[in-house]
Motif scaffolding. Structure first.
Motif, short mmCIF file in Angstrom:
data_model
loop_
_atom_site.label_atom_id
_atom_site.label_comp_id
_atom_site.label_asym_id
_atom_site.label_seq_id
_atom_site.Cartn_x
_atom_site.Cartn_y
_atom_site.Cartn_z
N GLY A 58 35.59 46.29 30.06
CA GLY A 58 34.91 45.70 31.21
C GLY A 58 35.25 44.26 31.51
N ALA A 59 36.21 43.65 30.82
CA ALA A 59 36.58 42.27 31.12
C ALA A 59 37.07 42.16 32.56
N ALA A 60 36.63 41.12 33.25
CA ALA A 60 37.07 40.90 34.62
C ALA A 60 38.53 40.45 34.66
N GLU A 61 38.90 39.60 33.70
CA GLU A 61 40.29 39.14 33.60
C GLU A 61 40.69 39.17 32.13
N ARG A 74 43.78 40.94 36.45
CA ARG A 74 42.44 40.87 37.02
C ARG A 74 42.05 42.26 37.49
N GLU A 75 40.93 42.71 37.01
CA GLU A 75 40.38 44.00 37.45
C GLU A 75 39.49 43.75 38.66
N LEU A 76 39.72 44.48 39.72
CA LEU A 76 38.93 44.27 40.93
C LEU A 76 37.56 44.95 40.85
N ARG A 77 37.47 46.03 40.13
CA ARG A 77 36.19 46.71 39.90
C ARG A 77 35.38 46.86 41.18
#
Length: 178
Positions: A58-61, A74-77
């Protein structure tokens, strides 16, 4: 920093052309970066690797660093995809950025076209196409036509028509749909 696009349909040879252009441009003393549009989900790391596990958790970056290179993922989620203008803002300054894809954006582009793809030209509907790099002669084309294998001429045309990002009236197409 200035940019020029290489746009065209899949199979036209955009990546092959960029791979040939970069050493020619570097030999001319230019620093070069690229931005490539991917139309599908892609992975830059492999399942099971720590960086993959960090993203999966779940890390954003996730920034991966070594003595040789670093990469930021970077995960845009569910957040909106980045526009080309937003992506360019993340690059370190260089002399020239080659943009592969983003064919619906409003930056100057060299259209890469191969007869064998059977696809139509982009230039009739895209006023931002400044030249064609093609595998056939096209005497009636309203823009200069460069031989697809004349890398030196394409490099010269690319540097001549490249513009600073701030000179582009960005259309704001979201990555993945343009």
């Amino acid at each position: 920093m200035r940019l020029i696009g290489l746009a065209g349909w899949s199979g036209a040879g955009k990546t092959t052309l960029i791979r040939a252009l970069i050493p020619v441009l570097r030999a001319r003393g230019l620093s070069v970066s690229t931005v490539k549009q991917a139309h599908h989900g892609f992975e830059v790391d492999r399942p099971g690797k720590d960086s993959f596990l960090h993203r999966e958790a779940g890390a954003a970056e996730v920034l991966v660093a070594s003595p040789l290179r670093w990469a930021l993922m970077r995960e845009l989620r569910g957040a909106p995809a980045a526009t080309l203008a937003e992506l360019l803002a993340h690059l370190s300054p260089v002399d020239l950025v080659l943009v592969e894809g983003f064919k619906r954006e409003t930056h100057p582009k060299i259209e890469v076209w191969r007869q064998a793809t059977g696809k139509p030209f982009l230039y009739p509907d895209d006023k931002h196409v400044v030249a064609l790099a093609a595998d056939v002669t096209l005497p009636a084309a309203p823009v200069p036509v460069l031989a697809l294998d004349d890398i030196a001429a394409i490099a010269t045309h690319a540097t001549t028509h490249a513009v600073p990002p701030e000179a582009v009236a960005w259309a704001g197409f979201r990555h993945g749909v343009g």
